[in-house]
Structure formats: C-alpha cells, structure tokens
Design an enzyme around this catalytic site. Structure first.
Site, PDB file in Angstrom:
ATOM      1  N   SER A 126      50.304  40.245  53.029  1.00  0.00           N
ATOM      2  CA  SER A 126      49.220  41.184  53.319  1.00  0.00           C
ATOM      3  C   SER A 126      49.343  42.444  52.470  1.00  0.00           C
ATOM      4  O   SER A 126      50.452  42.922  52.198  1.00  0.00           O
ATOM      5  CB  SER A 126      49.248  41.569  54.799  1.00  0.00           C
ATOM      6  OG  SER A 126      48.347  42.624  55.070  1.00  0.00           O
ATOM      7  N   TYR A 147      43.025  43.714  50.310  1.00  0.00           N
ATOM      8  CA  TYR A 147      41.893  44.461  50.867  1.00  0.00           C
ATOM      9  C   TYR A 147      41.318  45.343  49.768  1.00  0.00           C
ATOM     10  O   TYR A 147      42.064  45.870  48.925  1.00  0.00           O
ATOM     11  CB  TYR A 147      42.328  45.344  52.034  1.00  0.00           C
ATOM     12  CG  TYR A 147      42.543  44.615  53.333  1.00  0.00           C
ATOM     13  CD1 TYR A 147      41.481  43.968  53.980  1.00  0.00           C
ATOM     14  CD2 TYR A 147      43.791  44.578  53.941  1.00  0.00           C
ATOM     15  CE1 TYR A 147      41.664  43.309  55.184  1.00  0.00           C
ATOM     16  CE2 TYR A 147      43.985  43.928  55.149  1.00  0.00           C
ATOM     17  CZ  TYR A 147      42.919  43.296  55.763  1.00  0.00           C
ATOM     18  OH  TYR A 147      43.113  42.642  56.952  1.00  0.00           O
ATOM     19  N   THR A 173      40.154  39.594  51.030  1.00  0.00           N
ATOM     20  CA  THR A 173      39.505  39.602  52.340  1.00  0.00           C
ATOM     21  C   THR A 173      38.233  40.430  52.250  1.00  0.00           C
ATOM     22  O   THR A 173      38.279  41.603  51.872  1.00  0.00           O
ATOM     23  CB  THR A 173      40.442  40.170  53.408  1.00  0.00           C
ATOM     24  OG1 THR A 173      41.587  39.325  53.514  1.00  0.00           O
ATOM     25  CG2 THR A 173      39.752  40.246  54.761  1.00  0.00           C
ATOM     26  N   LYS A 249      38.403  35.258  51.408  1.00  0.00           N
ATOM     27  CA  LYS A 249      38.642  35.071  52.844  1.00  0.00           C
ATOM     28  C   LYS A 249      37.634  35.870  53.658  1.00  0.00           C
ATOM     29  O   LYS A 249      37.427  37.067  53.404  1.00  0.00           O
ATOM     30  CB  LYS A 249      40.058  35.502  53.210  1.00  0.00           C
ATOM     31  CG  LYS A 249      40.395  35.363  54.695  1.00  0.00           C
ATOM     32  CD  LYS A 249      41.838  35.748  54.954  1.00  0.00           C
ATOM     33  CE  LYS A 249      42.216  35.574  56.414  1.00  0.00           C
ATOM     34  NZ  LYS A 249      41.617  36.632  57.270  1.00  0.00           N
ATOM     35  N   HIS A 273      38.102  36.346  61.015  1.00  0.00           N
ATOM     36  CA  HIS A 273      39.206  37.296  61.152  1.00  0.00           C
ATOM     37  C   HIS A 273      39.859  37.189  62.522  1.00  0.00           C
ATOM     38  O   HIS A 273      40.308  38.184  63.104  1.00  0.00           O
ATOM     39  CB  HIS A 273      38.718  38.729  60.912  1.00  0.00           C
ATOM     40  CG  HIS A 273      39.706  39.611  60.208  1.00  0.00           C
ATOM     41  ND1 HIS A 273      39.635  39.881  58.865  1.00  0.00           N
ATOM     42  CD2 HIS A 273      40.816  40.274  60.652  1.00  0.00           C
ATOM     43  CE1 HIS A 273      40.628  40.689  58.520  1.00  0.00           C
ATOM     44  NE2 HIS A 273      41.366  40.924  59.593  1.00  0.00           N
TER      45      HIS A 273
END
Length: 375
Positions: A126, A147, A173, A249, A273
């Site tokens: 992440s 992100y 994402t 995603k 999510h």
C-alpha cells in the site's frame, strides 16, 4: 503503541496462541482477533462506510453464487497454480493492499509479505504502508498500490521507487476521490498512534495522529494528501512514465473497465473497496459478469471485496475472474502472528473446493456453471 487508536498494551500471549491454534477457517481469525485488539483498531479494520450496506451485501452476494460441480473428472490432485498479471502464483490469490499494518502487529507489512512469499503469491504494498516499500519489496514478490496524491511529483517518485525496488506491477486505486464516511472511525475519533506512520511519504501529515472528537484523523489525512481530481488522462500520463504493468483497482461499471483497457491497463480489479467507499454500491461479485463481458481477454480481471474462503475463490474463477485479492482475514491473522497459517489454510480450501467441483486446474474452474440463489 501510544495514544490514538493503537495498541495500548501488548496482547495476551495466551489469547494470541489460542486464536492461532484453534482457527479452522478464515472467519475464525476475526473472532479470535477480538480478544487481542482494542475496539478502535478492530473497528478501523472491520468497518465500512455509511450504514455498511455494501459491506454486508458483499458477503450476501457471494453466498448467493451457487456452483454446479462436475463429477468423475479423474482428478487425483487439483493444481491451483496460475499467473496473476505477470507474476507466478501458487494459487489464484494476491494479498490486497492494506494500510498501516503495524496497527495489528509490530512487524506489520513485513510479516504478511513474508507469509505471502512462503505461500507463493503476490503481496500488494500500500501507498500507506507503515514500513517503507523498499523494505517490504525485499521480503516478497510484490506489486505496488498507488493512491493519486495532490503532488504529482510524489506520484511519479513512488512509481519510480516501486520499479527500482523490484515491484512487478503498479496498481492504481481509483475509487477514493474522497474517503468514504466510516462512522465507526468517526465515533471512535480514530487516530494513528505516534509510531505508526505513512512510511512511504516524506511529509508525515500530523492530522493522522491527532484525535478530534467526532472526526476520523485518518480521513483528515486522506483529504489533505489525496487528489480528488484523478482522471483517465492522469493514468495515461503515468503509463507513459512507468514500464510496469498497470492494474486499475476500484472498477465496477463495464464502461469504466473498457476505458481502463483503452488507457493501457493490463489488469482490472473489480472492487467496491470492501464496502468502505460508496455505501450502497453494487457488490463486487455482482458487477463482475458485466465487466467480464465488456473486457473479454483484453485485461486480466481480479475480484476484491468480501473473499473469505476457498469456495469464494472458486466462485470468482467460475464467474470469469483470473483470481482474487484477500484483505481483512489476513489482517486478523496478522494480529495473531498467524499469517502463514492463514494462507496455508486458504490454499487447502482452494484445492479442496477445486477437487469437490471436479477441477484439475484453474482453467477447468473457469468452465464451471454458476446459478444465483433466488430471493
């Protein structure tokens, strides 16, 4: 772990041991983790947005998918191995990107990544990991989840760091223009303890560590760091600057899936999510068939949100996915130091489900018929 939402005291080793020893399925880890984690951390992991309608519906939708097994297939042992994006996988599973894993265990991402490596599956780092991506990438075959941040230079830097560290795919994402309103965190005034940080970001955002009644400090952090204006043009820009395969995603609409392919996506994660963004969004497994029809073989599809068993993995394969992402159950296992055990258990369940359905390999699983339960 200090103030905020972290572990105020070390968990009882006896409770940890009991949980790790007695778990017979992935859901058991959540039950046993409740004995070792403080309520704010449990709620941060378990919770969804709004009234948690989508969180509940993800499970109900998966449970409504019935498989039609084949018999007398002459299968002595099922082989669940496959390739996900460009990575060999011992089963059609990757570890989902999940933030701040040191909330669950001091070794956090390092422990779970090593377990993924032992299990022979990809681990997705992440952006908000609590260890630097370079340390995690050194422990396992990894992809990096990105992100979209307000500072585009940081976005480009993270993509470059991921490639340099040996990550083999870049997962962007796209369903977090703003963080969904997660009421459990609001009620708990959830904040990160001082020693749990977004280790990949040079600038540590203090909001994440400051508890304010009636607010989620993590949501405040997200609002200050993430860009709500990410667009398809941004993905094209990123694709032109990175040689890593691009995985998108957070897709539910087949029109978005087709657009993702047009901008160069190698993979698409059909995901809501985990029920943590738009409450009332369609369950991921319900969205999957239309995305399969829209994309065909143009990109590899992965299913995320609600996967809890080997049967769920088989359901995803039968509906057209190439594999799944597994998230929360592995965090519960992490809190018990039982990541290796949990992934061994999942592999056993996948293999057993394939055998019971008469599937020698994942290609046979993709040919299974499915029915939806009435009502």
């Amino acid at each position: 772990m200090g103030d905020g939402g972290g572990l105020a005291t070390a968990p009882d080793p006896a409770a940890v041991g009991r949980g790790a020893a007695q778990a017979c399925c992935l859901d058991d880890y959540e039950r046993f983790a409740a004995d070792v984690l403080p309520t704010p951390v449990r709620d941060f992991v378990a919770g969804g947005s709004g009234t948690e309608t989508t969180l509940r519906d993800n499970r109900a939708a998966l449970d409504s998918v019935h498989l039609t097994p084949r018999v007398m297939a002459g299968v002595e042992a099922a082989d669940p191995s496959t390739r996900l994006v460009n990575t060999a996988a011992a089963m059609p599973v990757a570890v989902a990107p999940m933030a701040y894993q040191r909330l669950l265990h001091p070794d956090g991402e390092l422990m779970l990544a090593r377990a993924a490596a032992s299990a022979g599956i990809p681990y997705v780092i992440s952006t908000l990991s609590s260890y630097p991506l370079e340390e995690i990438a050194g422990a396992a075959p990894t992809w990096f989840q990105l992100y979209w941040l307000r500072d585009r230079a940081v976005v480009e830097s993270l993509a470059e760091r991921a490639a340099a560290a040996g990550c083999s795919a870049l997962m962007v994402t796209v369903d977090v223009p703003v963080m969904g309103r997660r009421l459990r965190d609001v009620r708990n005034a959830f904040a990160l303890p001082a020693d749990v940080v977004a280790a990949n970001l040079a600038t540590k955002v203090h909001q994440a560590h400051t508890a304010v009644p009636g607010l989620s400090a993590v949501a405040a952090h997200t609002a200050s760091a993430f860009s709500p204006t990410v667009s398809w043009a941004d993905l094209e820009w990123l694709g032109a600057r990175s040689d890593l395969p691009l995985v998108v995603k957070g897709i539910l609409d087949p029109r978005d899936a087709r657009r993702a392919v047009e901008v160069g996506a190698t993979g698409i994660v059909v995901s809501n999510h985990g029920g943590r963004q738009l409450d009332g969004a369609v369950p991921s497994v319900d969205a999957l068939p239309a995305v399969v029809d829209a994309v065909g073989n143009s990109a590899q599809l992965l299913l995320d949100s609600g996967i809890r068993s080997g049967t769920d993995v088989l359901r995803a394969l039968a509906l057209g996915a190439s594999g799944v992402l597994v998230g929360r159950p592995l965090l519960w296992a992490l809190s018990l130091g039982a990541c290796d055990q949990a992934l061994d258990l999942l592999r056993t369940e996948v293999s057993d489900a394939m055998m019971l359905a008469g599937c020698a390999d994942v290609a046979a699983a993709a040919r299974l018929d499915t029915r939806r339960a009435c009502g």
